[in-house]
Scaffold this motif. Structure first.
Motif, PDB file in Angstrom:
ATOM      1  N   GLY A  38       0.797  -1.232   0.000  1.00 53.17           N
ATOM      2  CA  GLY A  38       0.000   0.000   0.000  1.00 53.17           C
ATOM      3  C   GLY A  38       0.826   1.277   0.000  1.00 53.17           C
ATOM      4  N   SER A  39       2.044   1.213  -0.485  1.00 53.43           N
ATOM      5  CA  SER A  39       2.875   2.433  -0.525  1.00 53.43           C
ATOM      6  C   SER A  39       2.350   3.412  -1.580  1.00 53.43           C
ATOM      7  N   HIS A  40       2.438   4.696  -1.250  1.00 57.15           N
ATOM      8  CA  HIS A  40       2.081   5.730  -2.231  1.00 57.15           C
ATOM      9  C   HIS A  40       3.255   5.995  -3.166  1.00 57.15           C
ATOM     10  N   LEU A  41       4.438   5.913  -2.554  1.00 57.53           N
ATOM     11  CA  LEU A  41       5.650   6.170  -3.332  1.00 57.53           C
ATOM     12  C   LEU A  41       6.634   5.037  -3.097  1.00 57.53           C
ATOM     13  N   VAL A  42       7.279   4.600  -4.156  1.00 57.31           N
ATOM     14  CA  VAL A  42       8.372   3.637  -4.013  1.00 57.31           C
ATOM     15  C   VAL A  42       9.608   4.281  -4.646  1.00 57.31           C
ATOM     16  N   ILE A  43      10.619   4.448  -3.838  1.00 59.33           N
ATOM     17  CA  ILE A  43      11.846   5.099  -4.309  1.00 59.33           C
ATOM     18  C   ILE A  43      12.950   4.044  -4.381  1.00 59.33           C
ATOM     19  N   VAL A  44      13.515   3.869  -5.550  1.00 57.51           N
ATOM     20  CA  VAL A  44      14.504   2.793  -5.734  1.00 57.51           C
ATOM     21  C   VAL A  44      15.912   3.382  -5.775  1.00 57.51           C
ATOM     22  N   THR A  45      16.666   3.112  -4.726  1.00 57.15           N
ATOM     23  CA  THR A  45      18.055   3.602  -4.651  1.00 57.15           C
ATOM     24  C   THR A  45      19.037   2.445  -4.556  1.00 57.15           C
ATOM     25  N   ALA A  46      18.531   1.214  -4.689  1.00 58.12           N
ATOM     26  CA  ALA A  46      19.403   0.052  -4.476  1.00 58.12           C
ATOM     27  C   ALA A  46      20.295  -0.178  -5.686  1.00 58.12           C
ATOM     28  N   GLY A  47      21.449  -0.741  -5.420  1.00 59.18           N
ATOM     29  CA  GLY A  47      22.350  -1.081  -6.510  1.00 59.18           C
ATOM     30  C   GLY A  47      23.741  -0.587  -6.209  1.00 59.18           C
ATOM     31  N   LEU A  48      24.629  -0.858  -7.148  1.00 53.83           N
ATOM     32  CA  LEU A  48      26.002  -0.427  -6.929  1.00 53.83           C
ATOM     33  C   LEU A  48      26.141   1.050  -7.256  1.00 53.83           C
ATOM     34  N   PRO A  49      26.896   1.775  -6.434  1.00 51.58           N
ATOM     35  CA  PRO A  49      27.243   3.139  -6.847  1.00 51.58           C
ATOM     36  C   PRO A  49      28.438   3.070  -7.801  1.00 51.58           C
ATOM     37  N   ARG A  50      28.641   4.154  -8.532  1.00 51.11           N
ATOM     38  CA  ARG A  50      29.775   4.173  -9.470  1.00 51.11           C
ATOM     39  C   ARG A  50      31.074   4.325  -8.702  1.00 51.11           C
TER      40      ARG A  50
ATOM     41  N   ALA B  88      25.198  -3.412 -16.333  1.00 55.50           N
ATOM     42  CA  ALA B  88      25.112  -4.870 -16.178  1.00 55.50           C
ATOM     43  C   ALA B  88      24.852  -5.239 -14.725  1.00 55.50           C
ATOM     44  N   ALA B  89      25.454  -4.496 -13.801  1.00 56.35           N
ATOM     45  CA  ALA B  89      25.290  -4.820 -12.373  1.00 56.35           C
ATOM     46  C   ALA B  89      23.899  -4.432 -11.868  1.00 56.35           C
ATOM     47  N   ASN B  90      23.415  -3.278 -12.296  1.00 61.62           N
ATOM     48  CA  ASN B  90      22.192  -2.752 -11.674  1.00 61.62           C
ATOM     49  C   ASN B  90      20.886  -3.144 -12.363  1.00 61.62           C
ATOM     50  N   THR B  91      20.955  -3.553 -13.620  1.00 65.68           N
ATOM     51  CA  THR B  91      19.713  -3.928 -14.315  1.00 65.68           C
ATOM     52  C   THR B  91      18.962  -5.058 -13.582  1.00 65.68           C
ATOM     53  N   PRO B  92      19.629  -6.180 -13.273  1.00 66.60           N
ATOM     54  CA  PRO B  92      18.871  -7.247 -12.581  1.00 66.60           C
ATOM     55  C   PRO B  92      18.378  -6.829 -11.199  1.00 66.60           C
ATOM     56  N   ILE B  93      19.114  -5.949 -10.544  1.00 70.40           N
ATOM     57  CA  ILE B  93      18.704  -5.490  -9.207  1.00 70.40           C
ATOM     58  C   ILE B  93      17.413  -4.678  -9.313  1.00 70.40           C
ATOM     59  N   VAL B  94      17.410  -3.713 -10.213  1.00 70.42           N
ATOM     60  CA  VAL B  94      16.219  -2.856 -10.372  1.00 70.42           C
ATOM     61  C   VAL B  94      15.029  -3.695 -10.834  1.00 70.42           C
ATOM     62  N   ARG B  95      15.313  -4.632 -11.745  1.00 74.90           N
ATOM     63  CA  ARG B  95      14.225  -5.464 -12.261  1.00 74.90           C
ATOM     64  C   ARG B  95      13.550  -6.231 -11.117  1.00 74.90           C
ATOM     65  N   SER B  96      14.358  -6.880 -10.289  1.00 79.57           N
ATOM     66  CA  SER B  96      13.746  -7.730  -9.244  1.00 79.57           C
ATOM     67  C   SER B  96      13.048  -6.872  -8.182  1.00 79.57           C
ATOM     68  N   ILE B  97      13.584  -5.708  -7.900  1.00 77.59           N
ATOM     69  CA  ILE B  97      12.949  -4.827  -6.901  1.00 77.59           C
ATOM     70  C   ILE B  97      11.576  -4.358  -7.390  1.00 77.59           C
ATOM     71  N   VAL B  98      11.539  -3.904  -8.626  1.00 78.88           N
ATOM     72  CA  VAL B  98      10.270  -3.364  -9.151  1.00 78.88           C
ATOM     73  C   VAL B  98       9.232  -4.481  -9.234  1.00 78.88           C
ATOM     74  N   GLU B  99       9.666  -5.661  -9.667  1.00 77.82           N
ATOM     75  CA  GLU B  99       8.741  -6.813  -9.740  1.00 77.82           C
ATOM     76  C   GLU B  99       8.082  -7.069  -8.386  1.00 77.82           C
ATOM     77  N   GLN B 100       8.900  -7.035  -7.354  1.00 79.84           N
ATOM     78  CA  GLN B 100       8.358  -7.347  -6.025  1.00 79.84           C
ATOM     79  C   GLN B 100       7.537  -6.200  -5.455  1.00 79.84           C
ATOM     80  N   ALA B 101       8.022  -4.975  -5.635  1.00 75.17           N
ATOM     81  CA  ALA B 101       7.339  -3.821  -5.034  1.00 75.17           C
ATOM     82  C   ALA B 101       5.966  -3.589  -5.656  1.00 75.17           C
ATOM     83  N   ILE B 102       5.869  -3.767  -6.966  1.00 78.53           N
ATOM     84  CA  ILE B 102       4.604  -3.470  -7.660  1.00 78.53           C
ATOM     85  C   ILE B 102       3.496  -4.431  -7.224  1.00 78.53           C
ATOM     86  N   LYS B 103       3.900  -5.647  -6.844  1.00 82.76           N
ATOM     87  CA  LYS B 103       2.904  -6.636  -6.381  1.00 82.76           C
ATOM     88  C   LYS B 103       2.137  -6.122  -5.176  1.00 82.76           C
TER      89      LYS B 103
END
Ligand code: APR
Length: 312
Positions: free
Chosen positions: A71-83, A94-109
């Motif tokens: 029930g979040s109004h906002l989801v802010i994605v900051t996870a992943g490797l910094p440069r 290459a490092a952050n694409t799978p991370i963002v993908r899996s986070i969004v998949e789970q959060a949107i549910k």
């Protein structure tokens, strides 16, 4: 008014500081999520314990379980490797694409109505990944870039003129990277174009510093990238959305023909309100600026191609 629920994924430097800004601004209750058990819980508790001193009312919790983000109004994605120094944008992609993908998949549910703000780099490509994975309309997937790049330009102008940052406004468009497009013509000090206040060579130097500002911090810190200004920038956007302020802030959004560009995320001036992106403003650009914007678009397009190839 019900308190809003804000999920921040990634309890690292950017995420934890974003939580701190959100809490002190009393934007809502905050759920910090991370993959490393203990870290989000510990930082959330530490922040709660600061609340009596700093006098803010916010429930701050930490978790590794997306059920708690329901029930979040906002989801802010900051996870992943910094440069880090020496890391190319492709490595980061290459490092952050799978991370963002899996986070969004789970959060949107758990938060199908949420507005997503993406902070993870390479920003414009990660926002694209988030939109693809979530299937959300473009109004509800927004990349944080221009707010930060413009803040940096504003700070540099104020430092140069020895004047208050309050009076300095700036507009930086394009991709979040070396190909960004800082617009001197739209940079003003109390309404006065900066072009009337500084000689061209000083403006050029400030613009160049803005382009390289992320790298300047990376090379100073050596072990990570900037986080105070990025976290403050994301909360500037979050506040505009939560309070339905209808602020005009440059953000990375999915373009559908604006500026003659289609099918990619790119930084443009946006009206932010309770529905997320409530409008895109098309400003007049010089021939040179338009070319720079197109170059910027091409660099994002090639990163997005890499994402697509990776999906192969
Ligand atoms: N799910 C949740 N959290 C994750 C995941 C994941 N799949 N993968 C990594 N994390 C967490 C890490 O455990 C860490 O706590 O993301 C956090 C990242 O924090 P930092 O390493 O401190 O990085 P930070 O400086 O916050 O930058 C994060 O924001 O500005 C961008 O370029 C920056 O892409 C980078 C991101």
């Amino acid at each position: 008014m019900d308190r809003k629920k804000i999920t921040i994924v990634g309890a690292g430097h950017v995420g934890a500081h974003a939580a701190l800004w959100a809490a002190t601004k009393e934007l809502g209750d905050i759920v910090l999520v991370d993959i490393v058990d203990g870290v989000p819980q510990g930082k959330a508790l530490d922040l709660m314990e600061a609340s009596p001193i700093e006098d803010f009312d916010a429930r701050i919790t930490g978790t590794t379980d997306y059920k708690d983000t329901e029930g979040s109004h906002l989801v802010i994605v900051t996870a992943g490797l910094p440069r880090k120094p020496g890391m190319s944008r492709s490595d980061l992609l290459a490092a952050n694409t799978p991370i963002v993908r899996s986070i969004v998949e789970q959060a949107i549910k758990y938060s199908p109505e949420a507005i997503f703000i993406i902070v993870t780099n390479p920003l414009d490509a990660m926002a694209y990944v988030a939109k693809e994975v979530s299937g959300l309309p473009r109004e509800r997937v927004i990349g944080m870039a221009g707010a930060l790049d413009s803040a940096r330009l504003r700070a540099f102008v104020a430092m140069e003129l020895n004047c208050s940052v309050e009076d300095v406004h700036a507009l930086v468009m394009g991709s979040h990277g070396d190909e960004m497009v800082p617009l001197a013509d739209y940079t003003t000090v109390a309404g006065i174009p900066v072009t009337q206040l500084l000689p061209k060579e000083r403006i050029d130097a400030i613009v160049e510093r803005t382009r390289k500002a992320g790298g300047e911090i990376v090379s100073l810190l050596k072990t990570g990238s900037a986080y105070y200004a990025p976290s403050a920038s994301v909360m500037e956007m979050a506040e505009a959305i939560i309070k339905d302020k209808k602020r005009i802030i440059p953000c990375s959004v999915y373009l559908q023909g604006e500026y003659g560009i289609e099918g990619i995320f790119l930084g443009v001036p946006v009206k932010l309100g309770k529905n997320g992106v409530e409008g895109i403003i098309e400003v007049r650009l010089t021939e040179e600026e338009r070319k720079a914007l197109n170059r910027s678009a091409e660099s994002v397009r090639s990163l997005i191609e890499e994402v697509r190839l990776g999906e192969g």
